[in-house]
Design a protein around this motif. Structure first.
Motif, PDB file in Angstrom:
ATOM      1  N   ARG A 178     -13.167   1.445  -1.913  1.00  0.00           N
ATOM      2  CA  ARG A 178     -12.234   0.401  -1.482  1.00  0.00           C
ATOM      3  C   ARG A 178     -10.810   0.942  -1.388  1.00  0.00           C
ATOM      4  NH1 ARG A 178     -13.976  -2.992  -4.798  1.00  0.00           N
ATOM      5  NH2 ARG A 178     -12.471  -2.727  -6.499  1.00  0.00           N
ATOM      6  N   ARG A 182      -8.585   1.431   2.151  1.00  0.00           N
ATOM      7  CA  ARG A 182      -7.258   0.814   2.290  1.00  0.00           C
ATOM      8  C   ARG A 182      -6.193   1.878   2.569  1.00  0.00           C
ATOM      9  NH1 ARG A 182      -6.519  -0.751  -2.589  1.00  0.00           N
ATOM     10  NH2 ARG A 182      -7.707  -2.685  -2.438  1.00  0.00           N
ATOM     11  N   HIS A 186      -3.674   2.300   5.882  1.00  0.00           N
ATOM     12  CA  HIS A 186      -2.213   2.267   5.773  1.00  0.00           C
ATOM     13  C   HIS A 186      -1.564   3.609   6.105  1.00  0.00           C
ATOM     14  CE1 HIS A 186      -2.927  -1.520   3.625  1.00  0.00           C
ATOM     15  NE2 HIS A 186      -1.650  -1.784   3.789  1.00  0.00           N
ATOM     16  N   ASP A 194      -7.700  -1.369  -8.168  1.00  0.00           N
ATOM     17  CA  ASP A 194      -9.099  -1.054  -7.862  1.00  0.00           C
ATOM     18  C   ASP A 194      -9.790  -0.343  -9.017  1.00  0.00           C
ATOM     19  OD1 ASP A 194      -9.039  -1.804  -4.903  1.00  0.00           O
ATOM     20  OD2 ASP A 194      -7.425  -0.332  -5.016  1.00  0.00           O
TER      21      ASP A 194
END
Length: 253
Positions: A178, A182, A186, A194
């Motif tokens: 995860r 992300r 970005h 997380d």
């Protein structure tokens, strides 16, 4: 050199990396052998040689830790010590501006090593002491380095990291995945609780010669460093990363 010779060197390097990964806690022989995938007899012979050569030492509690020769050898790299020292001021300024913790992570193959840190706020679960060695994929600073690498190289490193941390369980693997997804979206490292609950961390890569060799990251409680502060956080990180990129060019040529 014959394959057996290079294999011995590779095993020795693997053993040294393992020693460095737990430089304070140390290893029992059986633990070290298991970590490096060696039988206990082979590990005993190798670590015995390292102790004789002062690459390792055995404490009174029978645990093995890095030896003084490693430090002595590092003195032949004064530019690296100067870079580490220079980073301290940049980290202090970034930590002060955001009231957070700041870290300099250096890439070491598929791992990162924490080279410097700054900040005084206490954050539960946050541990990035100098010398800490972990897989790149388990921190925002490491993710920043991975995001900045060519795709094929980054994919190979992530696959290596996931194999090494799979023993931590499916929950940890999903958390790492995860964070990495992300971060890729970005273009920089971004950890939003997380892996370490209620802690947010943001990281950007530092380059030399076009390659990402380090990162600077800021970490703090989720309520102190929410994504809504991202423009301010990124501005501080990019300013510090720019300073350290220029310093690397000066020191390393």
């Amino acid at each position: 050199m014959a394959r057996s010779g290079t294999q011995s060197l590779e095993r020795g390097a693997q053993l040294l990396r393992a020693l460095a990964a737990r430089g304070t806690v140390g290893w029992r022989l059986s633990e070290l052998a298991a970590r490096c995938g060696l039988d206990k007899g082979t590990a005993h012979r190798m670590i015995g040689c390292f102790v004789r050569e002062r690459l390792a030492r055995q404490r009174a509690d029978r645990r093995y830790v890095p030896g003084p020769l490693l430090y002595e050898l590092s003195l032949a790299l004064p530019q690296h010590a100067a870079f580490q020292s220079s980073a301290g001021a940049a980290l202090e300024e970034a930590a002060r501006r955001l009231r957070a913790h700041a870290f300099l992570l250096l890439r070491s193959g598929a791992d990162f090593v924490c080279a410097a840190n700054a900040g005084v706020a206490s954050v539960k679960g946050l541990a990035h002491e100098v010398g800490l060695r972990r897989p790149l994929a388990v921190s925002a600073g490491g993710a920043a380095i991975l995001v900045a690498l060519p795709g094929d190289e980054a994919a190979a490193l992530v696959a290596d990291n996931l194999r090494r941390i799979e023993a931590a369980g499916e929950v940890r693997l999903r958390a790492v995945d995860r964070m990495l997804r992300r971060s890729r979206a970005h273009g920089f490292g971004i950890h939003l609780g997380d892996i370490v609950p209620r802690v947010n961390t943001y990281g950007v890569a530092i380059r030399h010669g076009g390659a990402a060799f380090a990162s600077i990251s800021l970490a703090g409680r989720a309520e102190d460093l929410p994504p809504s502060r991202l423009p301010q956080i990124l501005a501080a990180l990019e300013e510090s990363a720019g300073q350290l990129t220029r310093e690397a060019a000066r020191l390393f040529g």
